[in-house]
Scaffold this motif. Structure first.
Motif, PDB file in Angstrom:
ATOM      1  N   ILE A 140     -71.643   7.446  49.077  1.00  0.00           N
ATOM      2  CA  ILE A 140     -70.607   6.558  49.600  1.00  0.00           C
ATOM      3  C   ILE A 140     -69.233   6.953  49.039  1.00  0.00           C
ATOM      4  O   ILE A 140     -68.266   7.059  49.774  1.00  0.00           O
ATOM      5  CB  ILE A 140     -70.940   5.086  49.287  1.00  0.00           C
ATOM      6  N   ARG A 190     -67.298   9.650  50.697  1.00  0.00           N
ATOM      7  CA  ARG A 190     -66.947   9.483  52.112  1.00  0.00           C
ATOM      8  C   ARG A 190     -65.476   9.125  52.308  1.00  0.00           C
ATOM      9  O   ARG A 190     -64.956   9.244  53.404  1.00  0.00           O
ATOM     10  CB  ARG A 190     -67.786   8.378  52.739  1.00  0.00           C
ATOM     11  N   CYS A 240     -73.517  -0.939  58.525  1.00  0.00           N
ATOM     12  CA  CYS A 240     -72.616  -0.516  57.433  1.00  0.00           C
ATOM     13  C   CYS A 240     -73.268  -0.581  56.057  1.00  0.00           C
ATOM     14  O   CYS A 240     -72.850   0.091  55.127  1.00  0.00           O
ATOM     15  CB  CYS A 240     -71.386  -1.409  57.424  1.00  0.00           C
ATOM     16  N   ASP A 265     -71.104  -0.022  52.675  1.00  0.00           N
ATOM     17  CA  ASP A 265     -70.092   1.036  52.681  1.00  0.00           C
ATOM     18  C   ASP A 265     -68.781   0.477  53.231  1.00  0.00           C
ATOM     19  O   ASP A 265     -68.556   0.473  54.437  1.00  0.00           O
ATOM     20  CB  ASP A 265     -70.585   2.207  53.540  1.00  0.00           C
ATOM     21  N   VAL A 300     -70.869  -4.565  60.749  1.00  0.00           N
ATOM     22  CA  VAL A 300     -72.024  -5.264  61.341  1.00  0.00           C
ATOM     23  C   VAL A 300     -73.283  -4.826  60.619  1.00  0.00           C
ATOM     24  O   VAL A 300     -73.518  -3.621  60.436  1.00  0.00           O
ATOM     25  CB  VAL A 300     -72.187  -4.916  62.848  1.00  0.00           C
ATOM     26  N   ASN A 302     -77.547  -6.553  59.723  1.00  0.00           N
ATOM     27  CA  ASN A 302     -78.413  -7.737  59.705  1.00  0.00           C
ATOM     28  C   ASN A 302     -79.355  -7.745  58.506  1.00  0.00           C
ATOM     29  O   ASN A 302     -80.318  -8.497  58.481  1.00  0.00           O
ATOM     30  CB  ASN A 302     -79.205  -7.864  61.023  1.00  0.00           C
ATOM     31  N   ALA A 332     -75.373  -9.541  62.270  1.00  0.00           N
ATOM     32  CA  ALA A 332     -75.979  -9.493  63.608  1.00  0.00           C
ATOM     33  C   ALA A 332     -76.693  -8.169  63.823  1.00  0.00           C
ATOM     34  O   ALA A 332     -76.440  -7.183  63.120  1.00  0.00           O
ATOM     35  CB  ALA A 332     -74.883  -9.640  64.667  1.00  0.00           C
ATOM     36  N   ASP A 333     -77.564  -8.184  64.828  1.00  0.00           N
ATOM     37  CA  ASP A 333     -78.173  -6.946  65.309  1.00  0.00           C
ATOM     38  C   ASP A 333     -77.120  -6.252  66.170  1.00  0.00           C
ATOM     39  O   ASP A 333     -76.575  -6.867  67.099  1.00  0.00           O
ATOM     40  CB  ASP A 333     -79.411  -7.315  66.155  1.00  0.00           C
ATOM     41  N   ALA A 354     -78.004   4.819  60.645  1.00  0.00           N
ATOM     42  CA  ALA A 354     -78.338   3.445  61.048  1.00  0.00           C
ATOM     43  C   ALA A 354     -78.849   3.371  62.491  1.00  0.00           C
ATOM     44  O   ALA A 354     -78.680   2.361  63.148  1.00  0.00           O
ATOM     45  CB  ALA A 354     -77.127   2.542  60.854  1.00  0.00           C
TER      46      ALA A 354
HETATM   47  C1  LIG Z   1     -79.732   3.523  55.689  1.00  0.00           C
HETATM   48  S1  LIG Z   1     -78.600   2.202  55.776  1.00  0.00           S
HETATM   49  C2  LIG Z   1     -77.094   3.069  55.976  1.00  0.00           C
HETATM   50  C3  LIG Z   1     -75.944   2.241  55.544  1.00  0.00           C
HETATM   51  C4  LIG Z   1     -74.562   2.885  55.674  1.00  0.00           C
HETATM   52  N1  LIG Z   1     -74.242   3.189  57.049  1.00  0.00           N
HETATM   53  C5  LIG Z   1     -74.470   4.111  54.828  1.00  0.00           C
HETATM   54  O1  LIG Z   1     -74.461   5.213  55.389  1.00  0.00           O
HETATM   55  O2  LIG Z   1     -74.393   3.992  53.609  1.00  0.00           O
HETATM   56  C6  LIG Z   1     -78.884   1.528  57.383  1.00  0.00           C
HETATM   57  C7  LIG Z   1     -78.258   0.171  57.586  1.00  0.00           C
HETATM   58  O3  LIG Z   1     -78.257  -0.130  58.976  1.00  0.00           O
HETATM   59  C8  LIG Z   1     -78.647  -1.468  59.157  1.00  0.00           C
HETATM   60  N2  LIG Z   1     -79.200  -1.586  60.507  1.00  0.00           N
HETATM   61  C9  LIG Z   1     -80.178  -0.839  61.069  1.00  0.00           C
HETATM   62  N3  LIG Z   1     -80.424  -1.249  62.321  1.00  0.00           N
HETATM   63  C10 LIG Z   1     -79.587  -2.297  62.542  1.00  0.00           C
HETATM   64  C11 LIG Z   1     -79.371  -3.140  63.670  1.00  0.00           C
HETATM   65  N4  LIG Z   1     -80.066  -2.987  64.801  1.00  0.00           N
HETATM   66  N5  LIG Z   1     -78.431  -4.106  63.572  1.00  0.00           N
HETATM   67  C12 LIG Z   1     -77.704  -4.254  62.433  1.00  0.00           C
HETATM   68  N6  LIG Z   1     -77.872  -3.475  61.334  1.00  0.00           N
HETATM   69  C13 LIG Z   1     -78.809  -2.515  61.392  1.00  0.00           C
HETATM   70  C14 LIG Z   1     -79.637  -1.732  58.057  1.00  0.00           C
HETATM   71  O4  LIG Z   1     -79.765  -3.113  57.785  1.00  0.00           O
HETATM   72  C15 LIG Z   1     -79.036  -0.948  56.897  1.00  0.00           C
HETATM   73  O5  LIG Z   1     -78.162  -1.734  56.130  1.00  0.00           O
END
Ligand SMILES: C[S@@+](CC[C@H](N)C(=O)[O-])C[C@H]1O[C@@H](n2cnc3c(N)ncnc32)[C@H](O)[C@@H]1O
Length: 193
Positions: A3, A6, A27, A30, A43, A45, A80-81, A99
Motif C-alpha cells: 500500500i 502505491r 478499497c 487503501d 466502496v 463490504n 456496499a457490494d 478486488a
Molecule cells: C484483496 S482486498 C484488496 C484491497 C485493496 N484494493 C488493495 O489492493 O489493498 C479485496 C477487497 O475487495 C473487497 N471486495 C471484494 N468484492 C467486493 C464486492 N463485490 N463489493 C465490495 N467489496 C468487495 C473485499 O472486501 C476486500 O476488502
C-alpha cells in the motif's frame, strides 16, 4: 504492491490525467488515493473495512495533513457490494486493485474518456483488454513511470492462442502472458452503459 508504495503510482496517474475524482471499489483500507486526489468514493463490504471507515473523521484528519493538493478533501465511504451501486455522478478514475471485476461492474460510473487503473491479479485487466469500451493507453510498473510504448506486446501468450475469457471469469485469475505489467491504464472510449 505494498500500500505504501502505491502513493507514487496514484500521484503519477493523477498528475498525468488531471484526476480530480475517483471511485475505488474493493478499497479495503487503501486510502492513499485521497492523498493525491481531492474527491474519492471508497466502496467495500468487508466488516473490517466498514469498521475502519466508521472513524472517517480520523481518516480525513490524516489525509488533510498528508495531501498534496490545495482543495479540501472529500472522502465518501459506501458499505456496499460494488455490483449493486446506485450513485449519482461520474468519476475521472476507477481504481481496481485485487478486488475482482471492478472495471466491468462499475464502468457505468466512469466519465467518457475517463481512466481505469487495474491490475490483472483477478483478470480485470484481461477483461478490459477484451472489452471494446476500453482502450489500453499505457502501463505502469514498479518504477511508477507511465509507459505508453510497445503496448501491443501485452496480453499475448508465448505460444500464440486466444485468451479463454470463460476460464478467467470462473477462476478470477489473470492468465500468464509473455509480458505482464504491474498495472494497466485504460481509457473509456465508449459510453460504458
Ligand atoms: C484483496 S482486498 C484488496 C484491497 C485493496 N484494493 C488493495 O489492493 O489493498 C479485496 C477487497 O475487495 C473487497 N471486495 C471484494 N468484492 C467486493 C464486492 N463485490 N463489493 C465490495 N467489496 C468487495 C473485499 O472486501 C476486500 O476488502
Amino acid at each position: 504492491m505494498k500500500i505504501g508504495s502505491r502513493l507514487a503510482m496514484y500521484k503519477a496517474l493523477a498528475d498525468e490525467f488531471d484526476i480530480q475524482s475517483a471511485l475505488y471499489p474493493g478499497c479495503h483500507i487503501d486510502i492513499t488515493p485521497s492523498q493525491v486526489i481531492p474527491q474519492v468514493t471508497y466502496v467495500d463490504n468487508f466488516r473490517g473495512t466498514i469498521k475502519f471507515f466508521s472513524k472517517i473523521e480520523e481518516v480525513e484528519r490524516f489525509i488533510e495533513l498528508s495531501k498534496t493538493y490545495a482543495e479540501k478533501t472529500s472522502i465518501r465511504f459506501l458499505a456496499a457490494d460494488y455490483n449493486d451501486l446506485d450513485i449519482e455522478g461520474l468519476f475521472d478514475l476507477i481504481i481496481s486493485q485485487y478486488a475482482g471485476f471492478v472495471g466491468q461492474s462499475t464502468k457505468k460510473y466512469l466519465k467518457q474518456g475517463g481512466i481505469l487503473l487495474c491490475n490483472d491479479s483477478h483478470g480485470d485487466a484481461t477483461l478490459a483488454h477484451c472489452d471494446d469500451d476500453y482502450e489500453l493507453i499505457a502501463v505502469i510498473n514498479n518504477n511508477h513511470v507511465i509507459d505508453s510504448s510497445q503496448l501491443d506486446k501485452y496480453f499475448r501468450f508465448k505460444r500464440q492462442r486466444d485468451v479463454d475469457l470463460d476460464k478467467v471469469k470462473e477462476t478470477m485469475k489473470g492468465p500468464k502472458y509473455k509480458y505482464n505489467a504491474e498495472n494497466y491504464i485504460y481509457r473509456l472510449v465508449a459510453s460504458g452503459k
